[in-house]
Design a protein around this motif. Structure first.
Motif, PDB file in Angstrom:
ATOM      1  N   GLU A  89       0.877  -1.171   0.000  1.00 48.48           N
ATOM      2  CA  GLU A  89       0.000   0.000   0.000  1.00 48.48           C
ATOM      3  C   GLU A  89       0.912   1.217   0.000  1.00 48.48           C
ATOM      4  OE1 GLU A  89      -2.819   0.014   3.166  1.00 48.48           O
ATOM      5  OE2 GLU A  89      -3.395  -2.064   2.788  1.00 48.48           O
ATOM      6  N   HIS A  90       0.809   2.022  -1.062  1.00 47.77           N
ATOM      7  CA  HIS A  90       1.708   3.163  -1.232  1.00 47.77           C
ATOM      8  C   HIS A  90       0.976   4.272  -1.963  1.00 47.77           C
ATOM      9  CE1 HIS A  90       5.433   5.304  -1.869  1.00 47.77           C
ATOM     10  NE2 HIS A  90       5.274   5.277  -3.169  1.00 47.77           N
ATOM     11  N   LYS A  91       0.978   5.459  -1.380  1.00 46.06           N
ATOM     12  CA  LYS A  91       0.325   6.632  -1.977  1.00 46.06           C
ATOM     13  C   LYS A  91      -1.136   6.353  -2.315  1.00 46.06           C
ATOM     14  CE  LYS A  91       4.434   8.699  -4.017  1.00 46.06           C
ATOM     15  NZ  LYS A  91       5.049   9.145  -5.272  1.00 46.06           N
ATOM     16  N   GLY A  92      -1.825   5.650  -1.434  1.00 47.51           N
ATOM     17  CA  GLY A  92      -3.240   5.388  -1.625  1.00 47.51           C
ATOM     18  C   GLY A  92      -3.560   4.252  -2.574  1.00 47.51           C
ATOM     19  N   GLU A  93      -2.558   3.598  -3.108  1.00 46.85           N
ATOM     20  CA  GLU A  93      -2.780   2.474  -4.022  1.00 46.85           C
ATOM     21  C   GLU A  93      -2.361   1.180  -3.351  1.00 46.85           C
ATOM     22  OE1 GLU A  93      -2.177   3.463  -8.544  1.00 46.85           O
ATOM     23  OE2 GLU A  93      -0.393   4.017  -7.415  1.00 46.85           O
ATOM     24  N   SER A  94      -2.993   0.104  -3.720  1.00 45.33           N
ATOM     25  CA  SER A  94      -2.626  -1.222  -3.263  1.00 45.33           C
ATOM     26  C   SER A  94      -2.143  -2.004  -4.473  1.00 45.33           C
ATOM     27  CB  SER A  94      -3.829  -1.907  -2.615  1.00 45.33           C
ATOM     28  OG  SER A  94      -3.450  -3.157  -2.114  1.00 45.33           O
ATOM     29  N   LEU A  95      -0.844  -2.323  -4.474  1.00 49.41           N
ATOM     30  CA  LEU A  95      -0.237  -2.967  -5.636  1.00 49.41           C
ATOM     31  C   LEU A  95       0.354  -4.322  -5.259  1.00 49.41           C
ATOM     32  CD1 LEU A  95       1.657   0.197  -6.825  1.00 49.41           C
ATOM     33  CD2 LEU A  95      -0.297  -0.820  -7.981  1.00 49.41           C
ATOM     34  N   VAL A  96       0.203  -5.285  -6.136  1.00 48.54           N
ATOM     35  CA  VAL A  96       0.826  -6.587  -5.949  1.00 48.54           C
ATOM     36  C   VAL A  96       2.274  -6.465  -6.406  1.00 48.54           C
ATOM     37  CG1 VAL A  96       0.829  -8.998  -6.663  1.00 48.54           C
ATOM     38  CG2 VAL A  96      -1.329  -7.827  -6.257  1.00 48.54           C
ATOM     39  N   VAL A  97       3.197  -6.960  -5.573  1.00 45.80           N
ATOM     40  CA  VAL A  97       4.613  -6.956  -5.926  1.00 45.80           C
ATOM     41  C   VAL A  97       5.101  -8.393  -6.018  1.00 45.80           C
ATOM     42  CG1 VAL A  97       5.160  -4.668  -5.041  1.00 45.80           C
ATOM     43  CG2 VAL A  97       5.241  -6.611  -3.495  1.00 45.80           C
ATOM     44  N   VAL A  98       5.983  -8.624  -6.968  1.00 44.46           N
ATOM     45  CA  VAL A  98       6.510  -9.960  -7.215  1.00 44.46           C
ATOM     46  C   VAL A  98       8.020  -9.875  -7.417  1.00 44.46           C
ATOM     47  CG1 VAL A  98       4.371 -10.842  -8.240  1.00 44.46           C
ATOM     48  CG2 VAL A  98       6.076  -9.777  -9.701  1.00 44.46           C
ATOM     49  N   ASP A  99       8.657 -11.023  -7.486  1.00 46.87           N
ATOM     50  CA  ASP A  99      10.066 -11.148  -7.841  1.00 46.87           C
ATOM     51  C   ASP A  99      10.998 -10.357  -6.921  1.00 46.87           C
ATOM     52  OD1 ASP A  99      12.135 -12.168  -9.335  1.00 46.87           O
ATOM     53  OD2 ASP A  99      12.103 -10.524 -10.777  1.00 46.87           O
ATOM     54  N   PRO A 100      10.955 -10.609  -5.594  1.00 49.28           N
ATOM     55  CA  PRO A 100      11.872  -9.898  -4.699  1.00 49.28           C
ATOM     56  C   PRO A 100      13.316 -10.348  -4.920  1.00 49.28           C
ATOM     57  CG  PRO A 100      10.608 -11.531  -3.482  1.00 49.28           C
ATOM     58  CD  PRO A 100      10.098 -11.541  -4.885  1.00 49.28           C
TER      59      PRO A 100
END
Length: 151
Positions: A89-100
């Motif tokens: 959750e960043h700047k009001g958006e919820s984003l899926v993150v992959v490939d750490p």
């Protein structure tokens, strides 16, 4: 300490800010320029328990770079790497993150630019985590003839 600094500390104490609050305002421009807070949602690698961890992240075109001042052995980092995915959750958006992926300071400097990486040198972080963002979780499409409907 010069007299100007002493005078400012006395004013801060008089106004009730306290030394810690005053130091935070002085340090902010040096160690944390344009640092944005984010919340990482991840799942425990052994327990399956959902967790939320507050982080400082730098947004890039492909995703995010996260400084790892305590290294890659932190629980949240190990959880994210084991699962391979999480949600930020960043700047009001919820984003899926992959490939750490864990990278070093020199690689992080190429990704985020010299100014930001120069500020990170003061934090003591030698490792960083890159996360690629995707718009939403891919969904599995199952043809209707394959779905079992109870009678």
């Amino acid at each position: 300490m010069n007299r100007d600094v002493v005078r400012r500390v006395i004013v801060a104490l008089t106004l009730g800010l306290g030394v810690a609050a005053w130091l935070r305002t002085r340090r902010r421009g040096v160690t944390e320029p344009r640092a944005y807070a984010a919340v990482l949602h991840h799942v425990g690698r052994r327990s399956g328990t959902p967790y939320a961890t507050g982080l400082r992240v730098q947004e890039t075109a492909e995703g995010f770079v996260v400084p790892l001042p305590y290294g890659e052995s932190t629980d949240w980092c190990q959880n994210l790497r084991a699962a391979g995915t999480g949600r930020i959750e960043h700047k009001g958006e919820s984003l899926v993150v992959v490939d750490p992926q864990v990278i070093d300071l020199e690689t992080a400097a190429m990704v985020v630019g010299w100014n930001r990486s120069h500020a990170w040198r003061g934090t003591g972080a030698e490792q960083f985590l890159t996360l690629r963002k995707i718009a939403e979780m891919p969904t599995l499409v199952v043809p209707l003839e394959k779905v079992a409907v109870p009678a």
